[in-house]
Design a protein around this motif. Structure first.
Motif, PDB file in Angstrom:
ATOM      1  N   GLN A 127       1.705   7.693  -1.693  1.00 59.79           N
ATOM      2  CA  GLN A 127       2.017   9.037  -1.207  1.00 59.79           C
ATOM      3  C   GLN A 127       0.875   9.625  -0.398  1.00 59.79           C
ATOM      4  O   GLN A 127       1.091  10.288   0.609  1.00 59.79           O
ATOM      5  N   ALA A 128      -0.368   9.363  -0.815  1.00 58.11           N
ATOM      6  CA  ALA A 128      -1.523   9.876  -0.065  1.00 58.11           C
ATOM      7  C   ALA A 128      -1.574   9.285   1.340  1.00 58.11           C
ATOM      8  O   ALA A 128      -1.877   9.988   2.313  1.00 58.11           O
ATOM      9  N   LEU A 139       0.816  -1.216   0.000  1.00 56.19           N
ATOM     10  CA  LEU A 139       0.000   0.000   0.000  1.00 56.19           C
ATOM     11  C   LEU A 139       0.851   1.267   0.000  1.00 56.19           C
ATOM     12  O   LEU A 139       0.587   2.194  -0.763  1.00 56.19           O
ATOM     13  N   VAL A 140       1.860   1.331   0.866  1.00 54.38           N
ATOM     14  CA  VAL A 140       2.646   2.576   0.960  1.00 54.38           C
ATOM     15  C   VAL A 140       3.620   2.748  -0.198  1.00 54.38           C
ATOM     16  O   VAL A 140       4.134   3.848  -0.409  1.00 54.38           O
ATOM     17  N   THR A 141       3.881   1.685  -0.952  1.00 57.21           N
ATOM     18  CA  THR A 141       4.740   1.825  -2.128  1.00 57.21           C
ATOM     19  C   THR A 141       3.934   1.851  -3.424  1.00 57.21           C
ATOM     20  O   THR A 141       4.505   1.972  -4.501  1.00 57.21           O
ATOM     21  N   HIS A 142       2.622   1.753  -3.313  1.00 56.86           N
ATOM     22  CA  HIS A 142       1.760   1.768  -4.497  1.00 56.86           C
ATOM     23  C   HIS A 142       1.829   3.140  -5.165  1.00 56.86           C
ATOM     24  O   HIS A 142       1.778   4.172  -4.494  1.00 56.86           O
ATOM     25  N   THR A 159      -2.371  15.577   5.900  1.00 56.41           N
ATOM     26  CA  THR A 159      -2.621  16.416   4.726  1.00 56.41           C
ATOM     27  C   THR A 159      -3.320  15.618   3.625  1.00 56.41           C
ATOM     28  O   THR A 159      -3.226  14.405   3.549  1.00 56.41           O
ATOM     29  N   VAL A 160      -4.032  16.365   2.763  1.00 57.17           N
ATOM     30  CA  VAL A 160      -4.727  15.783   1.617  1.00 57.17           C
ATOM     31  C   VAL A 160      -4.393  16.629   0.398  1.00 57.17           C
ATOM     32  O   VAL A 160      -4.526  17.861   0.433  1.00 57.17           O
ATOM     33  N   GLU A 211      -2.759  20.999   2.824  1.00 60.25           N
ATOM     34  CA  GLU A 211      -2.246  20.287   1.643  1.00 60.25           C
ATOM     35  C   GLU A 211      -0.775  20.011   1.811  1.00 60.25           C
ATOM     36  O   GLU A 211      -0.052  20.811   2.428  1.00 60.25           O
ATOM     37  N   PRO A 212      -0.295  18.880   1.288  1.00 55.31           N
ATOM     38  CA  PRO A 212       1.127  18.544   1.445  1.00 55.31           C
ATOM     39  C   PRO A 212       2.024  19.504   0.672  1.00 55.31           C
ATOM     40  O   PRO A 212       1.625  20.029  -0.370  1.00 55.31           O
TER      41      PRO A 212
END
Length: 120
Positions: free
Chosen positions: A58-59, A50-53, A68-69, A117-118
């Motif tokens: 990144q989200a 999931l975190v490397t998808h 952040t979104v 926001e990021p």
């Protein structure tokens, strides 16, 4: 036993999130975030995936580290909720069902746009 329950929740949430990507009445992001949360406790391999998808990774990292979104995600969610609201107005046989749904989606939209926001 607990690890298996977390893994089951992670996989179920991931499946619901994927379904939500194709159905306007079903959310995607909350289920993907729940999948990442549960996978951290039940499936290291799913968590890593999931975190490397390229789409989700990144989200998830942005949400978990800074709350952040991305603006693009905010717009996409707003558009999808608007389409859902329109379909509810068109297809609901009673007025109060879309009224409740639109009130909830309006609250979620407001909350979402108030998230920072990021900065990348």
């Amino acid at each position: 036993m607990t690890r298996w329950m977390w893994a089951a929740l992670a996989w179920t949430s991931l499946v619901l999130g994927i379904i939500g990507a194709f159905l306007p009445i079903m959310p995607t992001v909350p289920f993907i975030l729940l999948a990442a949360f549960a996978a951290a406790r039940g499936s290291k391999r799913l968590r890593h995936w999931l975190v490397t998808h390229p789409k989700f990774g990144q989200a998830i990292i942005d949400w978990e580290t800074h709350g952040t979104v991305a603006r693009r995600a905010k717009w996409l969610a707003t558009i999808m909720m608007s389409l859902s609201a329109i379909s509810m107005l068109v297809f609901s046989p009673v007025w109060w069902v879309p009224a409740i749904g639109i009130a909830v989606m309006g609250s979620v939209t407001l909350w979402l746009w108030l998230r920072p926001e990021p900065v990348h």
